[in-house]
Design an enzyme around this catalytic site. Structure first.
Site, PDB file in Angstrom:
ATOM      1  N   HIS B 287       0.798  -1.219   0.000  1.00 44.21           N
ATOM      2  CA  HIS B 287       0.000   0.000   0.000  1.00 44.21           C
ATOM      3  C   HIS B 287       0.825   1.260   0.000  1.00 44.21           C
ATOM      4  CE1 HIS B 287      -3.785  -2.107   0.498  1.00 44.21           C
ATOM      5  NE2 HIS B 287      -3.091  -2.958   1.234  1.00 44.21           N
ATOM      6  N   ARG B 288       2.119   1.112  -0.087  1.00 40.29           N
ATOM      7  CA  ARG B 288       2.923   2.322  -0.031  1.00 40.29           C
ATOM      8  C   ARG B 288       2.609   3.238  -1.212  1.00 40.29           C
ATOM      9  NH1 ARG B 288       8.297   0.676   0.802  1.00 40.29           N
ATOM     10  NH2 ARG B 288       7.815   0.542   3.004  1.00 40.29           N
ATOM     11  N   ALA B 289       2.336   2.618  -2.362  1.00 42.70           N
ATOM     12  CA  ALA B 289       2.046   3.415  -3.550  1.00 42.70           C
ATOM     13  C   ALA B 289       0.787   4.254  -3.348  1.00 42.70           C
ATOM     14  CB  ALA B 289       1.898   2.501  -4.759  1.00 42.70           C
ATOM     15  N   THR B 292       1.577   7.177  -1.074  1.00 45.41           N
ATOM     16  CA  THR B 292       2.478   8.119  -1.725  1.00 45.41           C
ATOM     17  C   THR B 292       1.744   8.900  -2.807  1.00 45.41           C
ATOM     18  OG1 THR B 292       4.189   6.490  -1.361  1.00 45.41           O
ATOM     19  CG2 THR B 292       4.742   8.313  -2.780  1.00 45.41           C
TER      20      THR B 292
END
Lengths: 348, 700
Positions: B287-289, B292
């Site tokens: 889920h970092r994308a 970000t």
């Protein structure tokens, strides 16, 4: 500089005009980014580089500074000073000394700590103090860093060399030492392509590239041997015989250095440079910049205050061959007439 | 010792950069919202990558820090142990004294050692005052600023691990030399890299919030402008800076205003949904994308002085956020492709047997157009074999016959690259052993002294003394040792137990050259497809392990180096894809060329472990020096064996049939090589075997 008076004189080198020209260009304008000399063994590559030392101009350095800081007013807000000199300059106690520009050798077997500098052993053991012992990069600041057989350099040494060359600053964060100092040098390398190629990234760092070959002309070959033997018999005498020629080259270089800031570069040539770069499919802008600077420096060496198309053409021959490589192991070099074709197109 | 990071020559102004809008936007977005997590700048040489990053640092807004705190603690943020002790002692309503100072750009040079990155025992304090204190490292310096790594793909693996640890926690934990300390280390990681030099590990790739690809513009006018400005800057920096000072101030102001506006920016619900959709479409991992993407879109809106995020912001953000995270790409796109491979290794397991490879692994277009040709080649190849199985000598005439009958002599086919696969995790574990162990395989004292010094370990009889670490080890004991009889004259008393050995890391672990038969007979079945797959798999593995892999193919009249020793997977894939098959079999040339390459490598680095892998059926019908092809090949093989430094492996691709000639086996015997048949050894296993048997075996 030990016994540099007995180095083989630059002007006594037979032939190899392109190599000599490329080296002189770098002496006149250190911002060209050095030269890579490719060629077989025994083609006077190293001789020429060592001979260069006596043609290099004298520079002002801060007295006793291991980094050869440049005294006097600095450009812009940031300083070119190392920490000690910055303190001295602030206090107004910065003394100036004059010495010849150095040619510093980077031996292929050099270790990283010698190249970058490291923790000073003596100070650490005797006094328990942590001081920085400068390395080869510090020595080479404002001079020429000469790497013989540059293609045999260890990969990680190449990495740190690139790092410093790219930034003009050597940042050391190792062995408990944290230090940085200016390290701007003209990178001169020689290599024999048979021993393996250079990484593209390092290739690109060399402003110019020349290919040298053994001379085939019999008379010239005889002349090479004759002069070499005369030199070996009595270096002192030989140097004396060539002193006049040597002086002529030195003053030509000096005049060119004075003239260089005033050399004009018409817009038409600017477009020509950009067109050539696009046509040749080189990476980035470094080729463009080098072509322009080289053409200007050529004009200065010729005693002209404006660059011409011929200068650009010749500059392209020197600035492009090593930047054309799209794939490793593809032969390095320019296709015959490629530059000329591109120039015609741009001027049409 | 005073730190001199300030000694930097004049910086080219940010606003004077020509073009490269996307990079500028990405850097500005990060400056507005540091939580975005930094930028990775990928691009060709000489495209102002470094210039842009350095220029940005000059524009960063000031930050508020606790006065005299070496870790730049921010009031209200996470605090270092000292600051939290101080603040808990404060009365209600009182705050710690603070200062404002510019955010820092801290360089992490490639030659850095571990102790300087994490911080280590303060040597002078320890020796002089017997005080155990931490001397802050680069992570501490970079807290709340930019940590800049030029050529990040060349950074030593060990340092990369430390960076990843700190970056993911936002905390730097130091446990070394009797020091136990933790301090906040929230850094904006900015890295530049040139993909030519090899890719970045996927894990580190994901750590960078944004990614920008750079290329020089083709437009002549733009290029001319670049030249003009650069020349103006070079000839008189202060004059140039004066010209741009006003625009620079404006940009800096815009950043400050955008930072102020950021908390007010809202993202409408439909766009929230849209952003998640974009991430799903791109098949990103984790889920970092998502996070970000939203942060970046908001930062971009703030830069535009708006309080609501618009579609255009999101689109722009998506380009920056998803570029390096997008998976299921058309090949080749190695770094993105890998995690996907990892998830479903089984799928490829049975695939070498079938003609039908999964779409993504194959060359997209030529498939249709080439099918008939390929079949033809196969048919012909098996014809060859039919004849060959009767007599090994007949294949020479076979080619001649082909010529006489007017058939094209060198029928070339380009086979697709076989399924690449991920080397099993077990192998990875073992490989780590190899890597750290490679420093232990002492051959001579000198050979051990090359390589990059990354850390030190205790060793009562060091061959390569790590002075700094030794002194640090000795430092805390100075007081007690002084009380011993005869302390000596030295300032520092060192005992044997203090001695530390340097641990060095070599980027070039192994050096593997594949010599691949690409003659007509390799066209049969899936041999070439399998071989290509195996080579690619090794490359994928090798580029992370810092091994170098090269490829030599021999076919027709000679052998050529298709892939010079490289760690660039991108390049390798393209070259492999285009490798044609067909023609005669100049085995001897292949062998001697491979030998030559390895010797070149050994000259350059005598400590490397050169490995030669020959994939062939052992047949030879083109000579190099005019002798008998087979005899020549044997000679070349023996020369390699005699060298003694090269480890070898022969993979026999001769198809099982009624008669086997065993030529490859004979060759292996001659070369002193390990021998495997391709049936016993599917492509996947080739990698295993190579790792297990050859690379990890003791040097002969």
């Amino acid at each position: 500089m030990k016994n540099h008076t007995f180095a083989y004189p630059f002007s006594a080198i037979v032939g190899q005009d392109l190599m000599k020209e490329a080296l002189l260009l770098n002496v006149v304008n250190p911002r060209l980014g050095g030269v890579l000399i490719r060629g077989e063994k025994g083609t006077a590559k190293s001789t020429a580089v060592r001979a260069l030392a006596s043609l290099l101009p004298e520079i002002d350095v801060a007295e006793g500074c291991p980094f050869a800081c440049k005294p006097g007013p600095t450009n812009g807000n940031d300083s070119d000073f190392c920490v000690d000199c910055a303190v001295k300059a602030e206090a107004g106690t910065l003394a100036t000394a004059r010495r010849r520009t150095r040619v510093v050798d980077l031996p292929v077997g050099a270790t990283e700590d010698r190249v970058l500098g490291t923790l000073d052993l003596e100070a650490a053991i005797k006094k328990g103090e942590k001081t920085f012992e400068p390395g080869i990069l510090a020595e080479a600041h404002r001079g020429i860093l000469y790497v013989d057989e540059v293609n045999l350099l260890d990969d990680h040494i190449v990495d740190v060399l690139l790092d410093a060359a790219a930034m003009g600053v050597n940042t050391v964060e190792r062995e408990g030492v944290s230090f940085s100092h200016p390290a701007r040098f003209v990178l001169v390398g020689t290599m024999n392509p048979e021993e393996g190629e250079l990484r593209p990234q390092l290739l690109d760092r060399f402003g110019l590239c020349v290919q040298v070959e053994g001379i085939l002309d019999i008379d010239s070959r005889v002349e090479v041997v004759k002069r070499r033997m005369a030199f070996e018999d009595n270096p002192e005498d030989f140097a004396r015989i060539w002193a006049k020629e040597e002086q002529a080259v030195a003053s030509r270089v000096e005049r060119a250095r004075a003239l260089l800031p005033r050399v004009g570069f018409p817009d038409e040539l600017l477009r020509l440079v950009a067109q050539i770069a696009v046509d040749m499919g080189v990476d980035g802008h470094r080729a463009d910049l080098v072509m322009m600077k080289t053409a200007k420096t050529m004009a200065a060496l010729d005693g002209r205050d404006i660059a011409t198309r011929e200068d650009v053409g010749l500059a392209a021959e020197l600035a492009l061959p090593h930047r054309m490589r799209k794939k490793p192991f593809q032969d390095i070099g320019l296709a015959q007439g490629a530059v000329a074709g591109s120039m015609e197109k741009a001027l049409a | 010792m005073p730190n001199s990071q300030a000694a930097r020559s004049s910086v080219y102004p940010f606003s004077a950069l020509v073009g490269q809008e996307r990079l500028k936007r990405a850097l500005m977005a990060c400056a507005v919202c540091p939580q975005i997590g930094g930028v990775l700048v990928r691009g060709q040489k000489g495209t102002a990558k470094s210039t842009a990053v350095r220029a940005l640092a000059a524009l960063l807004p000031h930050i508020e820090v606790v006065r005299a705190c070496p870790f730049s603690c921010g009031p209200g943020g996470s605090l270092c142990p000292d600051c939290s002790a101080r603040s808990s002692g404060l009365a209600r309503g009182e705050t710690l004294p603070t200062d404002w100072r510019p955010a820092r750009l801290v360089d992490l040079p490639l030659g850095a050692t571990e102790d300087r990155v994490t911080g280590s025992l303060d040597l002078e304090a320890a020796i002089r005052f017997g005080r155990k204190a931490l001397e802050p490292g680069l992570l501490a310096r970079a807290h709340r600023g930019i940590l800049y790594v030029d050529e990040v793909n060349l950074l030593s693996d060990h340092l990369v691990d430390i960076l990843l640890d700190a970056a993911s926690l936002g905390v730097n934990i130091v446990e070394r030399e009797g020091i136990s300390f933790r301090h906040p280390a929230e850094v904006i990681l900015v890295g530049t890299m040139n993909p030519e030099e090899g890719e970045l590990r996927p894990q580190l790739l994901d750590r960078f919030g944004l990614c920008v690809e750079m290329a020089a513009p083709e437009d002549i006018d733009l290029r001319c402008e670049v030249l003009r400005r650069r020349e103006a800057f070079d000839s008189d920096p202060s004059e140039f800076l004066a010209q741009w000072i006003e625009t620079e101030r404006q940009t800096a102001r815009a950043l400050v205003e955008a930072r102020r506006a950021l908390p007010l920016v809202r993202m409408p619900a439909p766009l929230m949904a849209k952003s998640s959709e974009l991430c799903v479409e791109a098949c990103v991992a984790g889920h970092r994308a998502d996070l970000t993407l939203r942060r970046t879109a908001r930062a971009l809106a703030a830069l535009a002085q708006r309080e609501d995020v618009r579609q255009s912001d999101l689109d722009e953000a998506a380009e920056l956020v998803l570029l390096h995270r997008r998976r299921m790409p058309p090949p080749p796109a190695p770094p993105e492709q890998e995690p996907q491979e990892e998830q479903k290794p089984e799928e490829h397991e049975h695939e070498h047997e079938h003609q039908n490879q999964p779409e993504q692994e194959q060359q997209p277009e030529p498939q249709d157009g080439q099918q008939p040709q390929q079949q033809q080649a196969e048919a012909r190849a098996s014809e060859d074999e039919g004849e060959l199985e009767q007599s090994p000598e007949s294949n020479e005439t076979d080619e001649a016959d082909a010529e006489n009958q007017g058939r094209p002599l060198a029928l070339e086919t380009i086979f697709p690259v076989g399924a690449a696969f991920r080397v099993k995790p077990i192998v990875y574990k073992k490989d780590r052993v190899v890597r750290t162990g490679s420093g232990r395989r002492t051959r001579s004292r000198t050979s051990q002294k090359s390589g990059r010094y990354v850390k030190a370990r205790q060793n009562p009889a060091p061959t390569d003394l790590a002075l700094d670490a030794t002194l640090r080890a000795a430092a805390p004991h100075q007081r007690s040792r002084r009380e011993l009889p005869q302390p000596g004259e030295m300032a520092v008393l060192v005992q044997r137990s203090d001695l530390r050995q340097r641990v060095r890391e070599k980027r070039m672990g192994h050096f593997i050259i594949f010599v691949v038969d690409a003659s007509g007979s390799m066209g049969a079945g899936q041999r070439m497809v399998e071989t290509k797959g195996a080579v690619l798999s090794l490359l994928l593995d090798a580029y992370q392990k810092r091994d170098k892999v090269g490829l030599i193919a021999f076919r027709g009249q000679g052998a050529s180096v298709l892939l010079p020793p490289t760690s660039s997977v991108d390049l390798a894939y393209r070259l492999l894809e285009d490798l044609p098959t067909g023609g005669k079999t100049p085995l001897v040339h292949g062998l001697s060329l491979g030998h030559e390459l390895l010797l070149q490598q050994l000259r350059r680095d005598p400590t490397s472990f050169p490995v030669l892998v020959v994939i062939s059926d052992g047949k030879a019908n083109v000579s190099l020096a005019g002798g008998k092809p087979l005899a020549e090949a044997r000679l070349a093989a023996r020369a390699i064996a005699d060298d003694g430094r090269i480890r070898t492996l022969v993979v026999d691709v001769e198809k099982a049939g009624l008669i086997r000639f065993g030529l490859a086996q004979a060759l292996a015997a001659e070369m002193g090589a390990q021998y495997f048949r391709i049936e016993d050894l599917r492509a996947r296993d080739l990698v295993d075997v190579l790792r297990r048997e050859v690379l990890e075996g003791t040097p002969r």
